[in-house]
Design a protein around this motif. Structure first.
Motif, PDB file in Angstrom:
ATOM      1  N   ASP A 174      40.055  44.625  46.474  1.00 33.85           N
ATOM      2  CA  ASP A 174      41.310  45.203  46.944  1.00 33.85           C
ATOM      3  C   ASP A 174      41.555  46.518  46.205  1.00 33.85           C
ATOM      4  N   THR A 175      42.367  47.415  46.789  1.00 30.87           N
ATOM      5  CA  THR A 175      42.603  48.728  46.184  1.00 30.87           C
ATOM      6  C   THR A 175      44.095  49.004  46.056  1.00 30.87           C
ATOM      7  N   GLU A 176      44.404  49.934  45.165  1.00 30.53           N
ATOM      8  CA  GLU A 176      45.778  50.388  44.987  1.00 30.53           C
ATOM      9  C   GLU A 176      46.140  51.303  46.146  1.00 30.53           C
ATOM     10  N   TYR A 235      35.871  42.309  52.037  1.00 27.38           N
ATOM     11  CA  TYR A 235      35.661  40.877  51.831  1.00 27.38           C
ATOM     12  C   TYR A 235      34.308  40.514  52.435  1.00 27.38           C
ATOM     13  N   ARG A 257      40.581  46.011  42.416  1.00 32.04           N
ATOM     14  CA  ARG A 257      40.586  44.662  41.867  1.00 32.04           C
ATOM     15  C   ARG A 257      39.527  43.850  42.608  1.00 32.04           C
ATOM     16  N   GLU A 315      39.622  50.623  56.769  1.00 27.57           N
ATOM     17  CA  GLU A 315      39.988  49.541  55.861  1.00 27.57           C
ATOM     18  C   GLU A 315      40.024  50.020  54.402  1.00 27.57           C
ATOM     19  N   SER A 316      40.977  49.482  53.658  1.00 27.79           N
ATOM     20  CA  SER A 316      41.056  49.767  52.223  1.00 27.79           C
ATOM     21  C   SER A 316      40.791  48.502  51.403  1.00 27.79           C
ATOM     22  N   LYS A 317      40.282  47.470  52.073  1.00 24.44           N
ATOM     23  CA  LYS A 317      39.902  46.229  51.426  1.00 24.44           C
ATOM     24  C   LYS A 317      38.500  45.845  51.881  1.00 24.44           C
ATOM     25  N   SER A 349      35.911  39.494  47.040  1.00 23.20           N
ATOM     26  CA  SER A 349      36.939  40.323  47.667  1.00 23.20           C
ATOM     27  C   SER A 349      37.237  41.513  46.768  1.00 23.20           C
TER      28      SER A 349
END
Length: 420
Positions: A252-254, A291, A234, A287-289, A250
């Motif tokens: 983001d991941t599942e 920004y 996302r 990290e899985s995000k 940003s």
């Protein structure tokens, strides 16, 4: 279900593998009993009609009338005919044929298509390749390859689809077109390798994927079934509130889908002056995000951003790429509140003055209207009085004249009283 896509149409075929080539003899050619597919090209005079093909048993094929196992492509001055399982023996072409004609007979012509991953993600894009082979080797005839275009279609999966009537079958959606033209992701033109950048722009679900000719020149289709899952990423763009701040992005991941540390992003911004700014960023190892900030040119007008997100599938280690699309955002001119307030006051005062002037004009027009009404009524009364006076005067005069003209009667006197 897999079916070999047997290409039996288009231009004369020349390959690295062997082919049987025969020159025309009185517009005739012979097909050997071992031949399973035959494709031939007929050059004819410009503006002449398509040739007629005659089978060894005398049956005639026309461009507008032929069996399903025959494919026919027609251009101005050219016919390309392909036949599957042709009848052995002498064939003939009838028409205004030029001296350029030859027939090339090919065998074992197949289409080798990459296997799609069984698990695809909505909105991802992947490089997908198909190879045209003859006897297992690439077919490399430029005139032929330049005219082949293959569609990749996704059709919602139904186990009994072929048993349904045509109207009840789900509709196929074309997601990409293979071409061997050396453009985009295709590396070399006319090398027998067809490449497409395939965007998975369908809803999650199970699909039949079919590879087939876009213009119906192939007699068979290659197909497989795949599952499309919801997008595991996302991405969100946040516009800065003023010129002193940066925009932000940003991603983001599942959870449990994307490998940690594999996220990367490429963002392109285009300002109203058409200046392109590229920003790239990558997630930290665990990290899985993701920004990061984006430059803020703060130029008034229409601004655009687009980009890609790259990641790795945790379960299969398959590289993934997701196109984020093209988006617009606007920037307005800075507003001076004091000047805007003063301008509004001036505008209101000017508007009031206009309204007052308009009211004054309306009052004056109303006064003029009543003035002329009064003048008209007064004049009318004066005229009536004048005519009334004249009429009365004449009436009185007439009465007097009548009295004067009447005869006078003698005046009788009383006798004096008698004397006593």
């Amino acid at each position: 279900m897999w079916r070999l896509l047997i290409i039996v149409l288009f231009f004369p075929m020349l390959s690295w593998a062997k082919s049987t080539e025969m020159s025309w003899l009185d517009n005739r050619f012979r097909v050997d009993p071992t031949i399973k597919q035959v494709s031939f090209l007929v050059y004819r005079e410009k503006a002449s009609q398509a040739v007629t093909i005659v089978r060894p048993d005398g049956t005639k094929y026309y461009a507008w009338e032929h069996p399903e196992h025959v494919a026919w492509y027609e251009e101005n001055g050219m016919d390309i005919i392909s036949i599957e399982n042709p009848m052995p023996g002498p064939w003939q072409a009838i028409g205004k044929i030029t001296l350029k004609n030859k027939v090339k007979i090919l065998s074992n012509l197949t289409l080798n298509v990459d296997s799609l991953p069984k698990k695809l993600y909505q909105s991802e894009s992947l490089k997908f390749t198909a190879r045209l082979l003859q006897d297992g080797k690439p077919l490399v005839l430029r005139d032929f390859l330049n005219r082949i275009k293959l569609n990749v279609t996704f059709t919602p999966y139904l186990a009994n689809e072929k048993e349904l009537v045509k109207e009840a079958r789900p509709l196929a959606e074309v997601l990409g077109t293979f071409e061997d033209d050396g453009q985009d992701l295709d590396e070399v033109a006319a090398d027998g390798v067809f490449t497409v950048n395939l965007p998975i722009n369908v809803k999650p679900g199970k699909y039949w994927v079919r590879i087939q000719s876009r213009n119906g020149v192939f007699l068979r289709t290659v197909e497989q079934d795949v599952l499309v899952y919801p997008a595991p990423i996302r991405a969100s763009f946040t516009q800065a509130r003023n010129q002193s701040l940066s925009h932000s992005m940003s991603v983001d991941t599942e959870g449990g889908v994307i490998k940690s540390g594999s996220l990367a992003a490429h963002i392109e911004q285009i300002d109203p002056n058409k200046v392109v700014t590229i920003t790239q960023s990558q997630a930290e190892k665990e990290e899985s995000k993701l920004y990061f900030d984006l430059p803020n040119s703060y130029l008034p007008g229409k601004n655009t951003w687009s980009g890609w997100v790259y990641a790795t599938d945790l379960a299969t280690s398959r590289p993934l790429q997701f196109y984020l699309g093209k988006h617009n955002y606007g920037v307005t001119e800075p507003i001076d509140l004091k000047a805007a307030y003063e301008a509004r006051l001036k505008e209101e005062a000017a508007q009031r003055k206009i309204e007052e002037q308009k009211k004054l004009e309306e009052d004056r027009a109303e006064a003029r209207k009543w003035f002329w009404i009064y003048i008209g009524v007064g004049n009318l009364l004066i005229i009536v009085l004048i005519f009334g006076g004249i009429f009365g005067w004449k009436k009185i005069k007439s009465i007097k004249e009548k009295k004067a003209a009447a005869p006078k009667s003698e005046k009788l006197s009383m006798p004096p009283p008698p004397k006593v």
